[in-house]
Write a protein that holds these residues in place. Structure first.
Motif, mmCIF file in Angstrom:
data_model
loop_
_atom_site.group_PDB
_atom_site.id
_atom_site.type_symbol
_atom_site.label_atom_id
_atom_site.label_comp_id
_atom_site.label_asym_id
_atom_site.label_seq_id
_atom_site.Cartn_x
_atom_site.Cartn_y
_atom_site.Cartn_z
ATOM 1 N N GLU A 69 52.088 -41.251 -7.050
ATOM 2 C CA GLU A 69 51.207 -39.633 -5.955
ATOM 3 C C GLU A 69 52.356 -39.074 -5.150
ATOM 4 O OE1 GLU A 69 48.593 -39.346 -6.056
ATOM 5 O OE2 GLU A 69 48.600 -37.817 -4.427
ATOM 6 N N ASP A 70 53.476 -39.269 -4.768
ATOM 7 C CA ASP A 70 54.734 -38.655 -3.652
ATOM 8 C C ASP A 70 54.938 -37.642 -4.727
ATOM 9 O OD1 ASP A 70 53.688 -39.731 -1.717
ATOM 10 O OD2 ASP A 70 55.515 -41.427 -1.635
ATOM 11 N N PHE A 71 55.530 -38.224 -5.922
ATOM 12 C CA PHE A 71 56.217 -37.455 -7.013
ATOM 13 C C PHE A 71 55.394 -36.778 -7.649
ATOM 14 C CE2 PHE A 71 58.878 -41.581 -8.337
ATOM 15 C CZ PHE A 71 59.383 -41.387 -7.281
ATOM 16 N N ALA A 72 54.098 -36.818 -7.719
ATOM 17 C CA ALA A 72 53.134 -35.505 -8.668
ATOM 18 C C ALA A 72 52.592 -34.553 -7.063
ATOM 19 C CB ALA A 72 51.355 -36.711 -8.663
ATOM 20 N N VAL A 73 52.755 -35.290 -5.640
ATOM 21 C CA VAL A 73 52.152 -33.758 -4.946
ATOM 22 C C VAL A 73 53.980 -32.765 -4.528
ATOM 23 C CG1 VAL A 73 52.471 -33.842 -2.184
ATOM 24 C CG2 VAL A 73 51.235 -35.400 -3.438
ATOM 25 N N ASP A 74 54.997 -33.782 -4.997
ATOM 26 C CA ASP A 74 55.836 -33.005 -5.181
ATOM 27 C C ASP A 74 56.232 -31.543 -6.378
ATOM 28 O OD1 ASP A 74 56.346 -34.497 -1.779
ATOM 29 O OD2 ASP A 74 58.120 -35.467 -3.967
ATOM 30 N N TRP A 75 55.762 -31.858 -7.550
ATOM 31 C CA TRP A 75 55.832 -31.546 -8.495
ATOM 32 C C TRP A 75 55.255 -30.505 -8.182
ATOM 33 C CZ3 TRP A 75 58.827 -31.203 -12.330
ATOM 34 C CH2 TRP A 75 57.942 -30.123 -13.386
#
Ligand SMILES: O=C[C@H](O)COP(=O)(O)O
Length: 228
Positions: free
Chosen positions: A207-213
């Motif tokens: 989820e964190d990777f998706a938000v940062d992307w």
């Protein structure tokens, strides 16, 4: 390392045959009971159809005398296919059946292994796989990690081709311990695999990777959707 599914559930086998580097499927009468009122041979054929012949299918005999076990084995081979691994309990009659099945060049998995002694005899009898019951051993005060390490050592010392397919797990820590102690394979129920891959920390990282992307490239964008 080989990972097998300890289930006869068609949906789970379809799902994990696609998702995992699955090496095979193991069944026994208690596992079959969970599927309700199935037609045995067609159910097994369906499993084979899903996993193909490059993955192993282990099916247990139910007769309790040597001649009956051999007859069960032959029936499995006739009704299913010649690649089936015949699961035979490593008791006195079972060991005799294993010797006979191996003398005919058939694939054999020695199962219901609770002790080093059973394992050593099954290795000497030429079983292709031996299945020590990790959780059940622990339940009766037998140290499963130490027993599996001794079995792996015996295989190495006798230059045997037998592989350990550790079974009877109640959590993922037992699975990884079995592998670390020298099991070449493990057979695991689908719910343990599901639990192991559904850790909240894994979901949070994704989820964190998706938000940062998204904060860089916008919502619903992917690498494939970027302008080149
Ligand atoms: O085929 C053997 C099973 O892995 C035994 O597992 P269980 O202890 O959950 O019945």
């Amino acid at each position: 390392m080989e990972i097998l599914l300890d289930t006869a559930n068609i949906e789970a086998i379809e799902k994990y045959a696609a998702a995992l580097p699955l090496a095979g499927v193991t069944t026994n009468p208690s596992i079959l009971k969970k599927e309700g009122n199935i037609e045995f041979f067609s159910h097994m054929r369906k499993i084979r159809e899903i996993i193909g012949t490059n993955r192993s299918l282990h099916v247990q005999v139910v007769a309790q005398d040597k001649a009956g076990m051999v007859k069960d084995a032959k029936t499995l081979l006739e009704q299913l296919d010649q690649e089936i691994y015949i699961k035979v309990p490593a008791n006195e009659v079972g060991l005799e059946a294993i010797k006979e099945l191996k003398s005919e060049g058939l694939n054999v998995t020695a199962t219901a292994i609770y002790s080093k002694f059973q394992a050593y005899l099954a290795i000497a009898a030429g079983a292709d796989y031996i299945a020590p019951y990790f959780n059940r051993m622990e339940n009766i005060g037998i140290k499963a990690p130490e027993a599996i390490a001794a079995m792996a050592n015996e295989i190495q010392q006798s230059a045997s081709k037998t592989k350990i397919v550790a079974a009877s797990f109640k959590n993922v820590d037992q699975v990884t311990t079995a592998l670390e102690e020298g099991a070449q394979a493990v057979t695991v129920a689908p719910d343990i695999i599901k639990q192991a891959l559904a850790m909240p920390s894994i979901a949070q990282a994704v989820e964190d990777f998706a938000v940062d992307w998204e904060s860089i490239f916008g919502k619903n964008s992917t690498i494939a959707s970027l302008k080149i």
